[in-house]
Design an enzyme around this catalytic site. Sequence first.
Site, PDB file in Angstrom:
ATOM      1  N   ARG A 104      52.741 -43.653 -38.843  1.00 31.87           N
ATOM      2  CA  ARG A 104      51.863 -42.586 -38.342  1.00 31.87           C
ATOM      3  C   ARG A 104      50.751 -43.273 -37.567  1.00 31.87           C
ATOM      4  O   ARG A 104      50.014 -44.098 -38.121  1.00 31.87           O
ATOM      5  CB  ARG A 104      51.294 -41.758 -39.494  1.00 31.87           C
ATOM      6  CG  ARG A 104      50.154 -40.854 -39.047  1.00 31.87           C
ATOM      7  CD  ARG A 104      49.728 -39.866 -40.116  1.00 31.87           C
ATOM      8  NE  ARG A 104      50.693 -38.784 -40.227  1.00 31.87           N
ATOM      9  CZ  ARG A 104      50.441 -37.611 -40.827  1.00 31.87           C
ATOM     10  NH1 ARG A 104      49.258 -37.376 -41.376  1.00 31.87           N
ATOM     11  NH2 ARG A 104      51.356 -36.664 -40.886  1.00 31.87           N
ATOM     12  N   ASP A 219      48.348 -24.260 -35.782  1.00 34.62           N
ATOM     13  CA  ASP A 219      47.928 -25.559 -36.318  1.00 34.62           C
ATOM     14  C   ASP A 219      46.420 -25.658 -36.100  1.00 34.62           C
ATOM     15  O   ASP A 219      45.834 -24.813 -35.389  1.00 34.62           O
ATOM     16  CB  ASP A 219      48.688 -26.678 -35.561  1.00 34.62           C
ATOM     17  CG  ASP A 219      48.434 -28.081 -36.103  1.00 34.62           C
ATOM     18  OD1 ASP A 219      47.905 -28.215 -37.229  1.00 34.62           O
ATOM     19  OD2 ASP A 219      48.764 -29.048 -35.385  1.00 34.62           O
ATOM     20  N   CYS A 259      51.648 -26.246 -40.388  1.00 32.06           N
ATOM     21  CA  CYS A 259      52.057 -27.537 -40.974  1.00 32.06           C
ATOM     22  C   CYS A 259      51.116 -28.009 -42.067  1.00 32.06           C
ATOM     23  O   CYS A 259      51.494 -28.861 -42.868  1.00 32.06           O
ATOM     24  CB  CYS A 259      52.210 -28.587 -39.886  1.00 32.06           C
ATOM     25  SG  CYS A 259      50.669 -29.007 -39.037  1.00 32.06           S
ATOM     26  N   ARG A 287      59.194 -30.743 -46.559  1.00 29.21           N
ATOM     27  CA  ARG A 287      59.026 -32.103 -45.999  1.00 29.21           C
ATOM     28  C   ARG A 287      59.817 -33.088 -46.864  1.00 29.21           C
ATOM     29  O   ARG A 287      60.450 -34.008 -46.339  1.00 29.21           O
ATOM     30  CB  ARG A 287      57.534 -32.496 -45.991  1.00 29.21           C
ATOM     31  CG  ARG A 287      56.659 -31.685 -45.037  1.00 29.21           C
ATOM     32  CD  ARG A 287      56.992 -31.969 -43.597  1.00 29.21           C
ATOM     33  NE  ARG A 287      56.884 -33.380 -43.288  1.00 29.21           N
ATOM     34  CZ  ARG A 287      55.749 -34.011 -42.933  1.00 29.21           C
ATOM     35  NH1 ARG A 287      54.640 -33.320 -42.798  1.00 29.21           N
ATOM     36  NH2 ARG A 287      55.745 -35.305 -42.653  1.00 29.21           N
TER      37      ARG A 287
HETATM   38  N1  NVA Z   1      47.960 -31.531 -35.118  1.00 26.72           N
HETATM   39  C1  NVA Z   1      47.561 -32.066 -36.405  1.00 26.72           C
HETATM   40  C2  NVA Z   1      48.713 -32.087 -37.345  1.00 26.72           C
HETATM   41  C3  NVA Z   1      48.376 -32.592 -38.731  1.00 26.72           C
HETATM   42  C4  NVA Z   1      49.569 -32.689 -39.636  1.00 26.72           C
HETATM   43  C5  NVA Z   1      47.008 -33.472 -36.215  1.00 26.72           C
HETATM   44  O1  NVA Z   1      47.577 -34.226 -35.411  1.00 26.72           O
HETATM   45  O2  NVA Z   1      46.003 -33.800 -36.840  1.00 26.72           O
HETATM   46  N1   CP Z   2      51.668 -31.673 -42.160  1.00 21.79           N
HETATM   47  C1   CP Z   2      51.370 -32.954 -42.382  1.00 21.79           C
HETATM   48  O1   CP Z   2      51.887 -33.858 -41.742  1.00 21.79           O
HETATM   49  O2   CP Z   2      50.451 -33.168 -43.366  1.00 21.79           O
HETATM   50  P1   CP Z   2      49.748 -34.539 -43.732  1.00 21.79           P
HETATM   51  O3   CP Z   2      48.799 -34.892 -42.608  1.00 21.79           O
HETATM   52  O4   CP Z   2      49.025 -34.268 -45.022  1.00 21.79           O
HETATM   53  O5   CP Z   2      50.782 -35.621 -43.885  1.00 21.79           O
END
Ligand code: NVA
Ligand code: CP
Length: 303
Positions: A104, A219, A259, A287
């Site tokens: 990530r 979102d 999400c 998930r």
């Molecule tokens: N669009 C959000 C999604 C979090 C799971 C972000 O990138 O922070």
């Molecule tokens: N939806 C999602 O990816 O949540 P987290 O940021 O908690 O992993």
Amino acid sequence: MPSRHFLSLLDFSSDELRALIHHAIDVKQSLKAGISHTPLNGKVLAMVFEKSSTRTRVSFESGMSQLGGHAMFLSPRDIQLGRGEPLGDSARVISSMVDAIMIRTFGHDRLQEFAQHSSSPVINGLTDKLHPCQLLADLQTWFEQRGDIKGATVAWIGDGNNMCHSYINAARQFDFRLNIGCPDNYMPDPDIISAGGDRITIMHSAEEASANADLVVTDVWASMGQEQEQQDRIKEFANFQVNSEIMQQADKDALFMHCLPAHRGEEVTAEVIDGPQSVVWQEAENRLHAQKALLEFLIAGHY
Ligand code: NVA
Ligand code: CP
């Protein structure tokens, strides 16, 4: 043969994605029935998190354990990557010792560079551009509730962000219509929109985008890395909240997804997210199941 990666929904064929969703549904049923399924005995997943996470971390870590393997959490604060060791060198070393890596990070180019140097499959656990693992869970949730999503109408309301881009890719792969309602200055990437073809319609209001939709999705207004824009965005997105009026525009049987994490009173009202059309808890739980199917496919190479 070089490793298959999952950086985007477009890395798999439509048939592979559908098979993955169906396997995820089976894997979930087996787990609930108490049947042990450990095809990844002895396998290791490394998880590199350059941003915070609850769902992604817990689902991958639990998922690997349930499959008989092990997951290793790597924070940039503790590994040499955080002190400037080149991405390519880190990828080469980590991938030589594990069976798959989830990362990530911020720029999608960082993920791509990591994957280029990895000898093990790399999974996108979210970048600024895409969040494909979340779409596996969203689609599993839809398939469980309503069957195949082909031909359905989905409304995306809010920011043209990583989740919105992933919905556009999902519309291509699963052949559904996607109506996007975003403020003019927060539209999705035009190249991703145009690759979506005529399934994608850009609308300029939340009311228009949600009309007759079978699924309404939103979102956060400020994603991770945009915290300093939060106050401006609250003003800019004021007309793009998913509330009861917006849900009334949609089909009467429409579902609501998010999400998570959510900000009640900003992008969605409590009435909607905690209401009867919301499937956000199933979506979050999925998930786990969808990513178990993904890990099995990428590491074992079959189901
Ligand atoms: N669009 C959000 C999604 C979090 C799971 C972000 O990138 O922070
Ligand atoms: N939806 C999602 O990816 O949540 P987290 O940021 O908690 O992993």
